[in-house]
Scaffold this motif. Structure first.
Motif, PDB file in Angstrom:
ATOM      1  N   LEU A 203     -25.274 -21.181 -39.624  1.00 19.08           N
ATOM      2  CA  LEU A 203     -26.495 -21.182 -38.817  1.00 19.08           C
ATOM      3  C   LEU A 203     -26.198 -20.946 -37.336  1.00 19.08           C
ATOM      4  CD1 LEU A 203     -28.317 -24.214 -40.513  1.00 19.08           C
ATOM      5  CD2 LEU A 203     -28.753 -21.781 -40.886  1.00 19.08           C
ATOM      6  N   ASP A 204     -24.960 -20.518 -37.042  1.00 23.54           N
ATOM      7  CA  ASP A 204     -24.579 -20.289 -35.649  1.00 23.54           C
ATOM      8  C   ASP A 204     -25.051 -18.913 -35.153  1.00 23.54           C
ATOM      9  OD1 ASP A 204     -23.402 -22.753 -35.330  1.00 23.54           O
ATOM     10  OD2 ASP A 204     -21.406 -22.066 -35.908  1.00 23.54           O
ATOM     11  N   PHE A 205     -25.087 -18.785 -33.834  1.00 20.66           N
ATOM     12  CA  PHE A 205     -25.548 -17.564 -33.182  1.00 20.66           C
ATOM     13  C   PHE A 205     -24.437 -16.969 -32.321  1.00 20.66           C
ATOM     14  CE2 PHE A 205     -29.176 -20.376 -33.658  1.00 20.66           C
ATOM     15  CZ  PHE A 205     -30.214 -19.547 -34.093  1.00 20.66           C
ATOM     16  N   SER A 206     -24.587 -15.670 -32.010  1.00 30.04           N
ATOM     17  CA  SER A 206     -23.724 -15.015 -31.029  1.00 30.04           C
ATOM     18  C   SER A 206     -24.542 -13.931 -30.342  1.00 30.04           C
ATOM     19  CB  SER A 206     -22.502 -14.391 -31.703  1.00 30.04           C
ATOM     20  OG  SER A 206     -21.798 -13.567 -30.788  1.00 30.04           O
ATOM     21  N   PHE A 207     -24.473 -13.879 -29.023  1.00 22.36           N
ATOM     22  CA  PHE A 207     -25.204 -12.853 -28.287  1.00 22.36           C
ATOM     23  C   PHE A 207     -24.305 -12.019 -27.372  1.00 22.36           C
ATOM     24  CE2 PHE A 207     -28.545 -15.867 -29.416  1.00 22.36           C
ATOM     25  CZ  PHE A 207     -29.525 -14.997 -29.910  1.00 22.36           C
TER      26      PHE A 207
ATOM     27  N   ASP B 262     -21.121 -18.378 -28.229  1.00 17.46           N
ATOM     28  CA  ASP B 262     -20.760 -17.794 -26.928  1.00 17.46           C
ATOM     29  C   ASP B 262     -21.930 -17.897 -25.952  1.00 17.46           C
ATOM     30  OD1 ASP B 262     -22.312 -15.476 -27.874  1.00 17.46           O
ATOM     31  OD2 ASP B 262     -20.515 -14.874 -28.953  1.00 17.46           O
ATOM     32  N   ASP B 263     -22.720 -16.832 -25.836  1.00 18.78           N
ATOM     33  CA  ASP B 263     -23.809 -16.803 -24.860  1.00 18.78           C
ATOM     34  C   ASP B 263     -25.118 -17.278 -25.475  1.00 18.78           C
ATOM     35  OD1 ASP B 263     -22.002 -15.653 -23.045  1.00 18.78           O
ATOM     36  OD2 ASP B 263     -22.428 -13.649 -23.821  1.00 18.78           O
ATOM     37  N   ALA B 264     -26.003 -17.769 -24.619  1.00 23.00           N
ATOM     38  CA  ALA B 264     -27.310 -18.231 -25.071  1.00 23.00           C
ATOM     39  C   ALA B 264     -28.314 -17.074 -25.069  1.00 23.00           C
ATOM     40  CB  ALA B 264     -27.806 -19.361 -24.174  1.00 23.00           C
ATOM     41  N   VAL B 265     -29.413 -17.278 -25.771  1.00 23.40           N
ATOM     42  CA  VAL B 265     -30.409 -16.214 -25.915  1.00 23.40           C
ATOM     43  C   VAL B 265     -31.052 -15.853 -24.579  1.00 23.40           C
ATOM     44  CG1 VAL B 265     -32.252 -17.845 -26.550  1.00 23.40           C
ATOM     45  CG2 VAL B 265     -32.431 -15.441 -27.230  1.00 23.40           C
ATOM     46  N   GLY B 266     -31.274 -16.837 -23.720  1.00 29.73           N
ATOM     47  CA  GLY B 266     -31.867 -16.549 -22.415  1.00 29.73           C
ATOM     48  C   GLY B 266     -30.994 -15.635 -21.590  1.00 29.73           C
ATOM     49  N   GLU B 267     -29.685 -15.835 -21.713  1.00 33.81           N
ATOM     50  CA  GLU B 267     -28.746 -14.978 -20.996  1.00 33.81           C
ATOM     51  C   GLU B 267     -28.782 -13.560 -21.552  1.00 33.81           C
ATOM     52  OE1 GLU B 267     -24.021 -14.747 -19.706  1.00 33.81           O
ATOM     53  OE2 GLU B 267     -24.735 -16.465 -20.870  1.00 33.81           O
ATOM     54  N   ALA B 268     -28.952 -13.442 -22.872  1.00 37.10           N
ATOM     55  CA  ALA B 268     -29.044 -12.112 -23.498  1.00 37.10           C
ATOM     56  C   ALA B 268     -30.246 -11.350 -22.945  1.00 37.10           C
ATOM     57  CB  ALA B 268     -29.147 -12.256 -25.012  1.00 37.10           C
ATOM     58  N   PHE B 269     -31.370 -12.047 -22.783  1.00 32.80           N
ATOM     59  CA  PHE B 269     -32.557 -11.419 -22.203  1.00 32.80           C
ATOM     60  C   PHE B 269     -32.300 -11.018 -20.747  1.00 32.80           C
ATOM     61  CE2 PHE B 269     -35.375 -13.276 -25.575  1.00 32.80           C
ATOM     62  CZ  PHE B 269     -36.110 -12.130 -25.849  1.00 32.80           C
ATOM     63  N   ASP B 270     -31.786 -11.956 -19.950  1.00 31.27           N
ATOM     64  CA  ASP B 270     -31.613 -11.701 -18.514  1.00 31.27           C
ATOM     65  C   ASP B 270     -30.560 -10.632 -18.235  1.00 31.27           C
ATOM     66  OD1 ASP B 270     -33.592 -13.447 -17.713  1.00 31.27           O
ATOM     67  OD2 ASP B 270     -32.231 -15.143 -17.429  1.00 31.27           O
ATOM     68  N   LYS B 271     -29.443 -10.656 -18.998  1.00 26.95           N
ATOM     69  CA  LYS B 271     -28.390  -9.659 -18.773  1.00 26.95           C
ATOM     70  C   LYS B 271     -28.856  -8.269 -19.225  1.00 26.95           C
ATOM     71  CE  LYS B 271     -25.195 -12.095 -16.810  1.00 26.95           C
ATOM     72  NZ  LYS B 271     -24.090 -12.744 -17.506  1.00 26.95           N
ATOM     73  N   SER B 272     -29.616  -8.223 -20.314  1.00 30.98           N
ATOM     74  CA  SER B 272     -30.166  -6.932 -20.768  1.00 30.98           C
ATOM     75  C   SER B 272     -31.102  -6.377 -19.704  1.00 30.98           C
ATOM     76  CB  SER B 272     -30.915  -7.099 -22.095  1.00 30.98           C
ATOM     77  OG  SER B 272     -30.032  -7.491 -23.128  1.00 30.98           O
ATOM     78  N   ALA B 273     -31.907  -7.249 -19.107  1.00 30.46           N
ATOM     79  CA  ALA B 273     -32.824  -6.826 -18.046  1.00 30.46           C
ATOM     80  C   ALA B 273     -32.052  -6.308 -16.835  1.00 30.46           C
ATOM     81  CB  ALA B 273     -33.717  -7.999 -17.648  1.00 30.46           C
ATOM     82  N   LYS B 274     -30.956  -6.979 -16.522  1.00 28.86           N
ATOM     83  CA  LYS B 274     -30.133  -6.555 -15.378  1.00 28.86           C
ATOM     84  C   LYS B 274     -29.550  -5.169 -15.629  1.00 28.86           C
ATOM     85  CE  LYS B 274     -26.591  -8.364 -12.247  1.00 28.86           C
ATOM     86  NZ  LYS B 274     -25.648  -9.494 -11.984  1.00 28.86           N
ATOM     87  N   ILE B 275     -29.109  -4.914 -16.855  1.00 34.29           N
ATOM     88  CA  ILE B 275     -28.577  -3.604 -17.227  1.00 34.29           C
ATOM     89  C   ILE B 275     -29.642  -2.524 -17.028  1.00 34.29           C
ATOM     90  CG2 ILE B 275     -27.792  -2.217 -19.212  1.00 34.29           C
ATOM     91  CD1 ILE B 275     -26.480  -4.875 -20.271  1.00 34.29           C
ATOM     92  N   LEU B 276     -30.903  -2.896 -17.253  1.00 40.22           N
ATOM     93  CA  LEU B 276     -32.013  -1.948 -17.096  1.00 40.22           C
ATOM     94  C   LEU B 276     -32.495  -1.848 -15.652  1.00 40.22           C
ATOM     95  CD1 LEU B 276     -34.107  -2.908 -20.263  1.00 40.22           C
ATOM     96  CD2 LEU B 276     -32.595  -0.939 -19.980  1.00 40.22           C
ATOM     97  N   GLY B 277     -31.858  -2.619 -14.756  1.00 44.75           N
ATOM     98  CA  GLY B 277     -32.224  -2.563 -13.349  1.00 44.75           C
ATOM     99  C   GLY B 277     -33.421  -3.407 -12.986  1.00 44.75           C
ATOM    100  N   LEU B 278     -33.796  -4.346 -13.859  1.00 43.17           N
ATOM    101  CA  LEU B 278     -34.936  -5.224 -13.594  1.00 43.17           C
ATOM    102  C   LEU B 278     -34.483  -6.432 -12.775  1.00 43.17           C
ATOM    103  CD1 LEU B 278     -36.596  -5.186 -17.144  1.00 43.17           C
ATOM    104  CD2 LEU B 278     -37.272  -3.867 -15.125  1.00 43.17           C
TER     105      LEU B 278
END
Length: 345
Positions: A216-220, A170-186
């Protein structure tokens, strides 16, 4: 397409990168950097993410001065260039079209070969740029490419013989970082800010779930949702929760993401028996991931390869080195080649 050139003593490759929101150009001579220019686009910050239409317009404004500067800094003339390598994909179609069109026009005008490059292959081949103090992996090796758009584990058998053995569903790791930051108001891009605050926080302060994905697949996707629900719940109880605990929240988010990546990487090493591990892509600049790799190198006797910081984010030096190896094999493109938003390794 121009005739195949005679092999020159010095091979000068002009690399052009325009897959997302950075316009970049670089010149390599025999695999060594002569220049590496990147024009970043600040316009996207106010929108909290890359706006494709604005990105392509900015590329149109930046591409001529960036390429001019790269050639000037390399202290060569256009007539010295052996071939032009460009990013064909994957990426944003409007952005790719600017680089592709310009590369084709310049190749045609100068009568020199055109070389198409896969952006994700280039992230891996960045390890082969001649740099003092940086060792190169030997084939075969495992590469983990991590960015805003991709999360992959690739078995690399040769410069252009690569097999994706694990990727995000589904989502990439960079998006997981950026969306988490957005949730925190960064502000955007938030990934580097999470890394910054995480260095001063407690990684075990809060526990986030690790998605259960086979192989070996990922999901974020689920991870991002868990962060959202956690923050909503805590701020409902205490409106100042984020402000009071920002460093610990960032450290906990980063710790979990790094654990997700490393769990799959350890599994890949175990399944393949390959202990040479290289990382690439924008997220490979993250200090938590780098430290986890250094730790794995000591603990599991891996050989880890981490690129120079300037070759982690999107850059044209990696496009040029991929072009260098294609030039040696005389693998050239014709003028009918087109940009591809989706372009698999």
């Amino acid at each position: 397409m121009p005739n195949k050139p005679q092999m020159a003593e010095d091979i000068y490759i002009l690399g052009i990168e325009s897959s997302c929101d950075d316009t970049a150009a670089a010149v390599l001579c025999n695999g060594k950097i002569r220049s590496n220019i990147v024009a970043t686009q600040k316009v996207h910050q106010q929108y909290g993410g890359v706006v494709p239409e604005l990105a392509s317009r900015a590329h149109q404004q930046n591409i001529v001065p960036v390429i001019h500067q790269a050639i000037a800094n390399a202290n060569i003339g256009k007539k010295d260039i052996s071939a032009i390598a460009f990013t064909r994909g994957p990426g944003l179609m409007g952005s790719l079209l600017v680089g592709t069109s310009f590369a084709k026009s310049l190749s045609m005008g100068l009568g020199i070969p055109l070389i198409e490059v896969n952006h994700m292959q280039a992230h891996i081949l960045a390890h082969f740029i001649e740099e003092d103090g940086f060792k190169k992996p030997e084939f075969p090796f495992l590469a983990m490419t991590i960015s805003g758009g991709h999360t992959q584990i690739v078995k690399v058998n040769d410069y252009f013989t690569m097999e994706v053995i694990g990727e995000t569903i589904d989502d990439a790791v960079g998006e997981a970082f950026d969306k988490s930051a957005k949730i925190l108001g960064l502000p955007y891009p938030g990934g580097p800010l999470i890394d910054k605050y995480a260095r001063e926080g407690d990684p075990k302060a809060f526990k986030f779930p690790k998605p259960k994905v086979g192989g070996l697949d990922f999901s974020f996707s689920g991870f991002k949702t868990a962060v959202l629900y956690f923050v909503e719940k805590q701020t409902k109880e205490d409106p100042d929760f984020i402000e009071k605990n920002l460093k610990d929240i960032c450290a906990s988010i980063q710790y979990t993401i790094v654990e997700i990546l490393m769990d799959k990487l350890k599994k890949a090493v175990k399944e393949t028996g390959i202990k040479q591990v290289a990382i690439g892509g924008g997220v490979s600049a993250n200090s938590g991931i780098r430290n986890a790799l250094y730790d794995a190198e000591r603990r599991y006797k891996w050989q880890c390869f981490i690129p120079k910081f300037e070759y982690t984010t999107d850059n044209a030096a990696m496009i040029a080195i991929a072009g260098h190896y294609k030039y040696l094999k005389q693998e050239f493109s014709d003028f009918s080649t087109t940009a591809q938003a989706r372009y698999k390794i």
